[in-house]
Design a protein around this motif. Structure first.
Motif, PDB file in Angstrom:
ATOM      1  N   PHE A   1      71.380 -13.975   6.703  1.00  0.00           N
ATOM      2  CA  PHE A   1      72.540 -14.113   5.837  1.00  0.00           C
ATOM      3  C   PHE A   1      72.153 -14.722   4.491  1.00  0.00           C
ATOM      4  CE2 PHE A   1      76.190 -16.681   4.384  1.00  0.00           C
ATOM      5  CZ  PHE A   1      77.127 -15.674   4.226  1.00  0.00           C
ATOM      6  N   VAL A   2      71.234 -15.660   4.500  1.00  0.00           N
ATOM      7  CA  VAL A   2      70.802 -16.325   3.268  1.00  0.00           C
ATOM      8  C   VAL A   2      69.792 -15.467   2.509  1.00  0.00           C
ATOM      9  CG1 VAL A   2      69.535 -18.333   2.395  1.00  0.00           C
ATOM     10  CG2 VAL A   2      71.287 -18.628   4.135  1.00  0.00           C
ATOM     11  N   ALA A   3      68.951 -14.727   3.215  1.00  0.00           N
ATOM     12  CA  ALA A   3      67.883 -13.966   2.567  1.00  0.00           C
ATOM     13  C   ALA A   3      68.418 -12.832   1.686  1.00  0.00           C
ATOM     14  CB  ALA A   3      66.933 -13.400   3.615  1.00  0.00           C
ATOM     15  N   GLY A   4      69.479 -12.189   2.106  1.00  0.00           N
ATOM     16  CA  GLY A   4      70.025 -11.070   1.322  1.00  0.00           C
ATOM     17  C   GLY A   4      70.482 -11.489  -0.064  1.00  0.00           C
ATOM     18  N   PRO A   5      71.435 -12.415  -0.153  1.00  0.00           N
ATOM     19  CA  PRO A   5      71.867 -12.851  -1.486  1.00  0.00           C
ATOM     20  C   PRO A   5      70.742 -13.501  -2.294  1.00  0.00           C
ATOM     21  CG  PRO A   5      73.464 -13.531   0.162  1.00  0.00           C
ATOM     22  CD  PRO A   5      72.289 -12.972   0.893  1.00  0.00           C
ATOM     23  N   LEU A   6      69.864 -14.225  -1.618  1.00  0.00           N
ATOM     24  CA  LEU A   6      68.753 -14.866  -2.325  1.00  0.00           C
ATOM     25  C   LEU A   6      67.842 -13.816  -2.952  1.00  0.00           C
ATOM     26  CD1 LEU A   6      67.527 -17.620  -2.959  1.00  0.00           C
ATOM     27  CD2 LEU A   6      66.180 -17.411  -0.882  1.00  0.00           C
ATOM     28  N   MET A   7      67.631 -12.706  -2.260  1.00  0.00           N
ATOM     29  CA  MET A   7      66.790 -11.648  -2.799  1.00  0.00           C
ATOM     30  C   MET A   7      67.471 -10.962  -3.990  1.00  0.00           C
ATOM     31  SD  MET A   7      64.966  -8.459  -0.887  1.00  0.00           S
ATOM     32  CE  MET A   7      66.351  -7.367  -0.996  1.00  0.00           C
TER      33      MET A   7
ATOM     34  N   LEU B   1      61.803 -10.604  -4.523  1.00  0.00           N
ATOM     35  CA  LEU B   1      61.426 -10.642  -3.111  1.00  0.00           C
ATOM     36  C   LEU B   1      60.311 -11.650  -2.850  1.00  0.00           C
ATOM     37  CD1 LEU B   1      61.793  -9.456  -0.293  1.00  0.00           C
ATOM     38  CD2 LEU B   1      60.141  -7.691  -0.900  1.00  0.00           C
ATOM     39  N   ILE B   2      59.397 -11.790  -3.781  1.00  0.00           N
ATOM     40  CA  ILE B   2      58.281 -12.715  -3.587  1.00  0.00           C
ATOM     41  C   ILE B   2      58.776 -14.148  -3.425  1.00  0.00           C
ATOM     42  CG2 ILE B   2      57.832 -13.055  -6.039  1.00  0.00           C
ATOM     43  CD1 ILE B   2      55.161 -12.827  -3.311  1.00  0.00           C
ATOM     44  N   TYR B   3      59.834 -14.525  -4.136  1.00  0.00           N
ATOM     45  CA  TYR B   3      60.382 -15.874  -4.011  1.00  0.00           C
ATOM     46  C   TYR B   3      61.000 -16.098  -2.634  1.00  0.00           C
ATOM     47  CZ  TYR B   3      59.689 -16.157  -9.019  1.00  0.00           C
ATOM     48  OH  TYR B   3      59.132 -16.157 -10.272  1.00  0.00           O
ATOM     49  N   VAL B   4      61.613 -15.068  -2.089  1.00  0.00           N
ATOM     50  CA  VAL B   4      62.178 -15.172  -0.740  1.00  0.00           C
ATOM     51  C   VAL B   4      61.050 -15.391   0.266  1.00  0.00           C
ATOM     52  CG1 VAL B   4      63.511 -13.980   1.049  1.00  0.00           C
ATOM     53  CG2 VAL B   4      64.156 -13.740  -1.356  1.00  0.00           C
ATOM     54  N   PHE B   5      59.951 -14.681   0.109  1.00  0.00           N
ATOM     55  CA  PHE B   5      58.804 -14.869   1.001  1.00  0.00           C
ATOM     56  C   PHE B   5      58.184 -16.253   0.845  1.00  0.00           C
ATOM     57  CE2 PHE B   5      58.144 -10.066   1.187  1.00  0.00           C
ATOM     58  CZ  PHE B   5      58.698  -9.979   2.456  1.00  0.00           C
ATOM     59  N   VAL B   6      58.110 -16.750  -0.375  1.00  0.00           N
ATOM     60  CA  VAL B   6      57.565 -18.081  -0.610  1.00  0.00           C
ATOM     61  C   VAL B   6      58.454 -19.143   0.032  1.00  0.00           C
ATOM     62  CG1 VAL B   6      57.085 -19.803  -2.399  1.00  0.00           C
ATOM     63  CG2 VAL B   6      56.280 -17.459  -2.678  1.00  0.00           C
ATOM     64  N   ILE B   7      59.758 -19.006  -0.114  1.00  0.00           N
ATOM     65  CA  ILE B   7      60.685 -19.955   0.503  1.00  0.00           C
ATOM     66  C   ILE B   7      60.589 -19.885   2.024  1.00  0.00           C
ATOM     67  CG2 ILE B   7      63.132 -20.479   0.834  1.00  0.00           C
ATOM     68  CD1 ILE B   7      63.528 -19.581  -2.125  1.00  0.00           C
ATOM     69  N   ALA B   8      60.518 -18.665   2.570  1.00  0.00           N
ATOM     70  CA  ALA B   8      60.381 -18.514   4.023  1.00  0.00           C
ATOM     71  C   ALA B   8      59.078 -19.130   4.514  1.00  0.00           C
ATOM     72  CB  ALA B   8      60.446 -17.036   4.406  1.00  0.00           C
TER      73      ALA B   8
END
Length: 76
Positions: A32-38, A43-50
């Motif tokens: 739920f958080v990854a979609g809006p964050l992307m 996308l690279i920032y989402v991977f870094v946060i994950a």
């Protein structure tokens, strides 16, 4: 799985009944958080946060004493 081996046999069902919905719920929350964050970032920032979340979780779990009940009895 390792947590269940550390729990007394009488409590395995309770522990499993607590952990399973927690894992599923947190997976849904992450999606739920990854979609809006992307959409807001790349996308690279989402991977870094994950990756940062995984590292923090690994660090936190490294502080847990994973010795089984039998191993703890031998230590004392």
């Amino acid at each position: 799985m390792r947590m269940i081996t550390l729990v007394e046999e009488a409590y395995v069902g309770r522990v499993n009944g607590t952990i399973a919905p927690l894992l599923v719920g947190l997976m849904m929350l992450g999606s739920f958080v990854a979609g809006p964050l992307m959409q807001l970032t790349a996308l690279i920032y989402v991977f870094v946060i994950a990756g940062a979340v995984v590292l923090v979780a690994a660090w936190g779990s490294s502080r847990i004493n994973w010795a089984s009940g039998a191993e703890r009895a031998l230590e004392h």
